[in-house]
Design an enzyme around this catalytic site. Structure first.
Site, PDB file in Angstrom:
ATOM      1  CE1 TYR A  77      -4.898  -7.339   1.721  1.00  0.00           C
ATOM      2  CE2 TYR A  77      -5.586  -9.629   1.920  1.00  0.00           C
ATOM      3  CZ  TYR A  77      -5.303  -8.515   1.138  1.00  0.00           C
ATOM      4  OH  TYR A  77      -5.417  -8.592  -0.232  1.00  0.00           O
ATOM      5  CE1 TYR A 135       3.955  -6.755   4.806  1.00  0.00           C
ATOM      6  CE2 TYR A 135       3.608  -8.986   5.596  1.00  0.00           C
ATOM      7  CZ  TYR A 135       3.571  -8.058   4.575  1.00  0.00           C
ATOM      8  OH  TYR A 135       3.126  -8.446   3.334  1.00  0.00           O
ATOM      9  CG  ASP A 163      -1.892  -1.123   1.263  1.00  0.00           C
ATOM     10  OD1 ASP A 163      -2.285  -1.571   0.183  1.00  0.00           O
ATOM     11  OD2 ASP A 163      -2.269  -1.553   2.375  1.00  0.00           O
TER      12      ASP A 163
END
Length: 316
Positions: free
Chosen positions: A181, A75, A47
């Site tokens: 996600y 992440y 994103d």
């Protein structure tokens, strides 16, 4: 009219440290222009809010990008508590706020992570994700105010760790399988805590075999691409740039290696199945024994035959 210049043949993988505030495709096109490459792609968009590991594939390496799309990722994210947004991140519109009660402690967060966000979990991707519905990305529908039912999906959280807790912010380190996600994890955690939350910061560190220390920023790349002298030839700059690329097969370097003689290589490149009489393998790397040239990937069948699945161009 003259023939349109389509770029030069470049084969390899570039590990970009994506900057914040721009789309993955935007930076892909910028790096492609710097290289003057004929063909390029990325291996899973980040994103605009997100930064970090974005492997870019050039030329023949694009044939193996699926292995990076399917790879595990790592992440680091900062969750902002007390505020929910429509996109579950800081780029969205605020839809709800709530006080962060005294019950919200590091110990409570740790117990929720262990109970709900470890191992195999189900999550509903955000309407602001790049998943498609009838050919349209969900985020485009969301921006038009259109809501559709998004199917739950199963993913695996390999490890999730609290790095820091500052009362209204939580820093997390997350290792997960493809399709996870992070926004959904943060959104759901906020709901369990009763105060809501959204992603304030998101950075991808690792993708498959590639780790953060190997990334190169756009600014570093631009400096490397700048002429060292006023009369430096383009070929010299191209050589310097190409030295930054990883081999097309580096995404699958842990795959078993099969070395073939030149005559066997010729047959494989012509689509001929060859008998090796070795144990079955769903995926192998094919390499010429004498030259070390990478030919592509294949499968060893139950009968011990090598069947090619995806090959490098014979022009390489």
């Amino acid at each position: 009219m003259g023939r349109r210049h389509k770029g030069r043949p470049v084969d390899g993988i570039f590990l970009l440290d994506k900057p914040q505030g721009v789309s993955s495709n935007y930076v892909l096109q910028g790096v492609k222009r710097i290289y003057g490459a004929a063909k390029a792609g990325h291996t899973g968009a980040l994103d605009p809010l997100a930064t970090g590991m974005l492997p870019l594939t050039f030329g023949e390496a694009t044939k193996f990008s699926q292995f990076l799309l399917n790879a595990d990722k790592r992440y680091q994210t900062t969750a902002k508590l007390g505020i929910r947004t429509d996109s579950s991140d800081a780029d969205g519109q605020v839809v709800a706020t709530a006080d962060i009660g005294e019950h919200v402690t590091r110990e409570l967060i740790q117990s929720l992570l262990e109970e709900h966000f470890t191992g195999e979990i189900e999550q509903v991707p955000s309407m602001f994700s790049a998943l498609k519905h009838n050919g349209q990305p969900l985020y485009k529908l969301a921006r038009q105010g259109i809501t559709v039912e998004v199917k739950r999906r199963q993913v695996t959280i390999l490890n999730i760790e609290i790095l820091d807790f500052r009362g209204d912010e939580i820093d997390l380190d997350i290792r997960c399988t493809k399709g996870t996600y992070i926004r959904s994890i943060v959104e759901d955690l906020g709901l369990y805590l009763g105060c809501g939350a959204h992603v304030k910061v998101l950075r991808r560190l690792d993708s498959g075999p590639y780790q953060a220390h190997s990334m190169i920023t756009l600014e570093q790349l631009q400096k490397i691409a700048a002429p060292m002298t006023p009369d430096e030839p383009p070929e010299s700059i191209q050589k310097r740039l190409d030295a930054l690329l990883l081999a097309p097969w580096s995404a699958i370097e842990d795959t078993p290696l099969i070395e073939l003689e030149a005559e066997q290589c010729a047959r494989v490149l012509n689509g001929i199945v060859i008998n090796l009489e070795i144990a079955p393998q769903p995926l192998v790397r094919i390499q010429e024994k004498d030259t070390g040239k990478f030919l592509g990937i294949g499968e060893i069948t139950q009968e011990g035959q090598l069947v090619s699945r995806r090959l490098m161009s014979t022009n390489n």
